[in-house]
Design an enzyme around this catalytic site. Structure first.
Site, short mmCIF file in Angstrom:
data_model
loop_
_atom_site.label_atom_id
_atom_site.label_comp_id
_atom_site.label_asym_id
_atom_site.label_seq_id
_atom_site.Cartn_x
_atom_site.Cartn_y
_atom_site.Cartn_z
N HIS A 60 -11.49 -3.45 8.93
CA HIS A 60 -12.02 -3.40 7.56
C HIS A 60 -13.32 -2.62 7.49
O HIS A 60 -14.12 -2.83 6.59
CB HIS A 60 -12.28 -4.81 7.03
CG HIS A 60 -11.06 -5.64 6.81
ND1 HIS A 60 -10.33 -6.15 7.84
CD2 HIS A 60 -10.43 -6.03 5.67
CE1 HIS A 60 -9.30 -6.85 7.36
NE2 HIS A 60 -9.34 -6.79 6.04
N GLU B 237 0.82 -1.21 0.00
CA GLU B 237 0.00 0.00 0.00
C GLU B 237 0.85 1.26 0.00
O GLU B 237 0.59 2.21 -0.74
CB GLU B 237 -0.95 0.02 1.19
CG GLU B 237 -2.14 -0.91 1.04
CD GLU B 237 -1.83 -2.35 1.38
OE1 GLU B 237 -0.70 -2.63 1.87
OE2 GLU B 237 -2.70 -3.22 1.18
#
Lengths: 336, 338, 435
Positions: free
Chosen positions: B139, B70
């Protein structure tokens, strides 16, 4: 016989014209004098904040950039004054930036740690260790996608090689075969922590095989050795063969920043490295091979000295940004 | 007036995910500098099937799978944007942007400024966001306030398919970095979407239900919960005005202030954690504005619980504002009971 | 030219440095790079090296002295160089002072506005409207939480200040009901019983009046001072149009402010209980204790049919069956009681006004006002009594009470514990008033 003597001539002297070599020497002097001038101005309170000096590392900066054009990009580090000058920046505008003036490269918004000159391909110094690594890969991706024959050189220090960004960036550059050269300026210390302590491999170039790219370690204070390593890496990048890692072993004579008390290294060590002054070595080499004589070398240094003096004067005379413009340049439209 | 009203003749129903995909397809077709980057966005089609089949239409060079990196991936997008590409970088979950904060916050947001306006970073970060999927604490978060706190970034939160397309196309046209928070629970929601290229302006909120009793400012899925509450209140004779915020940064001060001047009551509803959230900023801007003299009750906020998003479905629902919560507080406000 | 030795900047925020010690004495020889003096900062001591080789002269700073960054502290003369007068007259380079902040990005300076009075609470729009209308906020009764003056309070005050046509008072949202009565001017009816100490203000329930307190009054200590308020359109109070609970509360605050000169105890039953709770929330400093008997406003459920039936009943025969619902035991309400109650309700205008009030407060048989938040806020000692066989307001609504409220749920008792078991209720209230 003739061939033998050719081979004893250092790579740089074979590769570059006398004019190019003279210009390289001028830039090395310019970097040294620029930083001494900046240090002096800092001590007199004319410069704000802090700065990270690269005195002692001039060969690495200049030799790395020898074959780069303005279209080629570099990403630089917090110790980036040398990279900026090597890539072709004007020291007047650099001083102006250090003095926080509107005429500075970043209009007084960036300072020493964000010095950049986009027109000569310098995408900027970076205050974050490892910050420029993925950005350099992105610049190389642009070149590849848009079919430009540019390369990107990514300067980083030995400290950055332990950042996650280093590993992510090298991996992506390799899987996509991007035209980027990772140039590690290993000056032995990340602030006070030695690379020997902080890094599991002996040489940072030893990391290269993990990312399926060539890695070499060279004497970063030897102009010609650096230029030769970059010559090969740039050729590989331009040929579409992907990234390389070059490690320039060097040393900063000054502390990490202006607040450094130098507790982690000895005077003997510093003096030993000062004995390997890259400028003196390159200058002697040029004189020995007849590229310059002593007077010519003096003239080169005097030229650099005059440029620094003029640059400081330019910066002092320049206007400061208006405080009402504090939000200018945040977005494309002023003050969003 | 935004474009979707004008082009209603061409309206079709698309899902929120399809609308985003259509926006990306339009961008890829019309501008060779546009590239999509992200984890599993190629053959897999994206974690939420938003990129879908785009790889088949545009190939792996324009729809690039990145390694699970990321920080590095976001940084590559920043560097590419800095040098001439227009990357749309997809995070699988907005939560994973925490790994890339360095590149988004320290680099993308600041490069133009640090370089004195000499460079620009036209990158778009797409972030599937929000709770309600049972994916628990790592999440399900809503980070819009984090990014909304950073000068140099623009932050949008579409609430409908038409907005999702229009705001993404606006983000692409913007010369500065834009963070798009897409709500995961909305991906399958269908709605009318104009064909072709249009832009939903960044920085402009929309009054999606007019009223005079209380102003409810909401974004993303909270817009729908607020509308549901407003419909129930209308049956009691309470007409709530619902504002779809659309953009978290820069906030549309004018629309919010005008509404509060009309209703005298303000309820901010947002999914992010209540403390120091988007609603805190809206409350403050109203309290500091000329609307202050029109307030007839303390400003109220409904935001996420001061806890990570829990797994248990009842706990998960309780952790973020739901329609009955909005209804209750809006009613109390309208009746002068707060 | 001697080389100037300056106080160097060695730290980010350093404007001056304290010279700690000289390593070289005046007149001595020093080599470039050798330690010359130490600086003490708040972080550490730092060694400063000699900038040149030569002899140290014109030492300008003694150990312990603080010197501004960039100012000279001494000079180094080359060997053989003539030492002249001290060159200190040479001005140190002028530090470029940061531009003054005036004109920078706007900084909002908060203006502190003194409150009108320590007790007064009013919303911003109420303040603005009062200012625009030239009304004193202190003269307006606030009906919001904690007595906050809201927009509607000011608007009502403005309406009173400007005599408006009577039709303007007609509630807009009320269904078209036969309007066969006119609201009457004048204050609500208040009766008192003289006594000692803090008086007890009593507010009766819907369709009742102050006479209903008689059994309880007899069970309370004889010396207890009492103030009874008749609700609008009830007892001897004038008929008033009441559009909703807030409006009713506003009327009660007005009368309360007149009768409660000092602190009072407050007691209310049913709708009067809800109003007592609102008053306690609006005027917390004036209410010493709060007693609530089956108060309204703690849940939506209410026996709407009974309310309407009582309000509508025009004869003893139609009233008595509804009255029976008030108590737990059918025998609790005698025919005589029903007759007396009907006597008080003979005026058809009163009955019409009460029916209209019922529609406003309990539309569709639902309590349209919620006082649970006010109950949460109550800080004075509070007592709640409820009959477990209450058919009008379910006793479980009592469970909305926070832990500090003393709860008494009486078995075998209906909606009017003060009539069904005055002795018990009197003992509980009496004890509560004594603290």
């Amino acid at each position: 016989m003739m061939r033998d003597s050719q081979e004893n001539i250092p790579f740089a002297l074979r590769q570059f014209t006398p004019a190019q070599l003279r210009e390289a020497l001028r830039k090395m002097h310019l970097i040294r004098l620029f930083e001494e001038g900046a240090e002096e101005s800092y001590m007199r309170g004319l410069i704000h904040g802090t700065m990270h000096l690269s005195i002692g590392q001039e060969a690495s900066a200049v030799a790395t950039c020898m074959e780069l054009t303005d279209a080629d990009k570099i990403t630089s580090t917090h110790r980036g004054h040398g990279h900026c000058i090597a890539k072709g920046a004007d020291v007047g505008r650099m001083f102006a930036e250090f003095f926080g003036k509107e005429t500075g490269y970043c209009h007084g918004r960036g300072g020493s740690m964000h010095i950049a000159d986009v027109k000569t391909g310098n995408l900027g110094a970076n205050g974050i260790v490892g910050g420029g690594l993925p950005i350099a890969v992105g610049a190389a991706l642009t070149a590849k996608r848009l079919g430009r024959e540019e390369v990107t050189v990514c300067f980083f220090g030995d400290g950055a090689n332990n950042e996650g960004a280093f590993h992510e960036a090298l991996n992506m550059a390799a899987i996509w075969k991007l035209p980027v050269i990772f140039v590690c300026e290993n000056n032995r210390y990340g602030m006070s922590t030695s690379a020997a302590y902080a890094t599991a491999v002996k040489n940072i170039a030893d990391r290269a095989p993990a990312y399926a790219m060539p890695g070499v370690t060279v004497d970063g204070n030897d102009f010609s050795a650096v230029a030769e390593a970059l010559h090969e890496a740039i050729a590989r990048a331009r040929a579409g063969e992907g990234p390389s890692l070059v490690e320039n072993l060097t040393y900063r004579w000054r502390g990490h920043s202006k607040s450094d008390r130098n507790r982690y290294r000895t005077k003997d060590e510093i003096e030993e490295w000062m004995g390997r002054d890259p400028i003196a070595r390159f200058r002697a080499e040029l004189i020995a091979h007849g590229v310059l004589d002593e007077a010519g070398a003096e003239a080169v240094e005097a030229e650099a000295r005059a440029a620094v003096a003029a640059g400081i004067e330019f910066a002092r005379q320049s206007p400061a940004p208006g405080v009402g413009d504090v939000t200018k340049f945040v977005h494309a439209e002023a003050a969003a | 007036m935004n474009a979707q009203v004008q082009i209603d003749a061409q309206l079709r129903e698309l899902s929120y995910a399809e609308a985003i995909r259509e926006a990306m397809a339009i961008a890829l077709e019309s501008d060779p500098a546009v590239v999509l980057m992200g984890e599993d966005i190629g053959t897999y089609g994206g974690a939420f099937q938003v990129t879908g089949d785009l790889i088949d239409r545009f190939g792996p060079e324009r729809v690039m799978d990145t390694p699970i990196s990321e920080l590095g991936g976001a940084g590559v997008a920043v560097g590419a944007a800095l040098t001439g590409l227009k990357p749309i970088f997809e995070f699988q979950f907005s939560d994973f942007a925490a790994l890339a904060m360095e590149q988004i916050v320290n680099q993308a947001a600041k490069l133009r400024y640090m370089l004195g306006g000499e460079a620009e970073v036209p990158v778009v970060f797409r972030m599937p966001s929000g709770s309600g999927t049972g994916a628990a604490a790592q999440h399900s978060q809503s980070f819009e306030a984090w990014f909304g706190h950073v000068p140099g970034l623009k932050v949008v939160q579409p609430s409908t398919p038409a907005e999702a397309k229009g705001l993404l196309l606006a983000a692409l046209a913007d010369p500065d970095p834009v963070v798009v928070f897409e709500h995961k629970l909305l991906y399958k929601m269908k709605g009318p979407v104009p064909a072709g290229h249009y832009i939903t302006p960044i920085g402009k909120a929309a009054v999606v239900r007019p009223g005079n009793a209380v102003t409810i400012v909401a974004s993303a899925i909270m817009v729908h919960r607020a509308l549901e509450a407003a419909a129930k209140l209308a049956a009691e004779g309470i007409e709530a005005e619902v504002i779809d915020l659309r953009t978290v940064r820069p906030l549309d001060r004018e629309t919010i202030i005008a509404s509060v001047k009309k209703t005298g009551k303000l309820l901010c509803v947002y999914e992010g954690v209540r403390t120091l959230g988007v609603g805190a900023e809206i409350s403050a801007l109203v309290a500091e504005s000329e609307a202050f003299d029109y307030l007839d009750a303390p400003i109220q906020r409904l935001g996420g619980a001061e806890a990570p998003i829990p797994y248990n479905p009842d706990l998960e629902r309780a952790a973020v504002p739901q329609s009955p919560d909005i209804e209750r507080v809006a009613r109390q406000l309208a009746k002068g009971e707060v | 030219m001697p080389v100037e030795v300056i106080m160097p900047k060695v730290d980010m925020d350093m404007a001056s440095g304290k010279l700690a010690v000289w390593h070289v004495a005046e007149g001595e020889v020093v080599k470039k790079g050798a330690a010359l003096f130490d600086i003490e900062t708040d972080k550490a001591a730092m060694e400063v090296e000699a900038p040149a080789t030569g002899r140290l002269h014109h030492v300008l700073a003694a150990p312990g002295e603080t010197v501004a960054v960039g100012r000279p502290v001494a000079f180094i003369y080359a060997e053989g160089e003539a030492v002249g007068a001290s060159p200190v007259a040479v001005e140190a380079p002028k530090t470029e002072a940061p531009a003054p902040l005036a004109g920078a990005a706007p900084v909002v300076v908060a203006t502190i506005i003194a409150p009108d009075s320590a007790d007064l609470r009013a919303t911003p729009v109420a303040r603005r409207l009062a200012r625009e209308a030239g009304l004193e906020l202190a003269a307006i009764a606030g009906t919001g939480p904690r007595g906050r003056i809201q927009r509607a309070d000011v608007e009502a005050a403005v309406a009173r200040a400007q005599p408006a046509p009577a039709v303007a008072e007609a509630p807009v949202t009320a269904p078209a009901a036969p309007i066969s009565w006119e609201p009457h001017p004048g204050d609500l009816n208040v009766t008192t019983r003289k006594g000692v100490g803090v008086p007890l203000v009593m507010i009766h329930g819907f369709a009742a009046d102050s006479h209903g307190w008689r059994p309880l009054e007899e069970a309370l200590p004889k010396e207890q001072a009492l103030i009874r308020i008749d609700l609008p359109s009830h007892g001897r109070s004038p008929l008033k149009r009441v559009g909703g609970f807030a409006e009713l509360a506003r009327l009660m605050v007005q009368v309360f402010d007149k009768v409660a000169e000092g602190p009072v105890h407050l007691l209310g039953h049913s709708l009067g209980g809800g109003l007592a709770l609102a008053l306690a929330d609006i005027r917390p400093r004036q209410v010493r204790t709060l007693s609530l008997i089956a108060p309204a406003g703690l849940g939506p459920e209410i026996d709407g049919a009974a309310l309407n039936g009582i309000a509508r009943a025009s004869s003893v025969d139609s009233l008595a069956p509804w009255l029976k619902r008030l108590t737990a035991r059918p025998g609790g309400i005698s025919h005589d009681f029903a007759k007396a109650a009907m006597l008080a309700r003979l005026d058809p205008a009163l009955r019409e006004a009460q029916q209209e009030m019922a529609r406003a407060l309990f539309p569709d048989g639902v309590q349209a006002f919620d006082l649970t938040a006010a109950l949460e806020r109550v800080a004075m000692p509070a007592l709640m009594i409820w009959g477990r066989d209450d058919h009008i307001l379910p006793w479980k609504q009592a469970l909305a009470a926070p832990g500090e409220v003393a709860l008494h749920l009486l078995r075998g008792i209906g909606h009017v514990p003060q009539m069904e078991d005055p002795a018990t209720v009197g003992a509980l209230v009496g004890r509560h008033l004594r603290g």
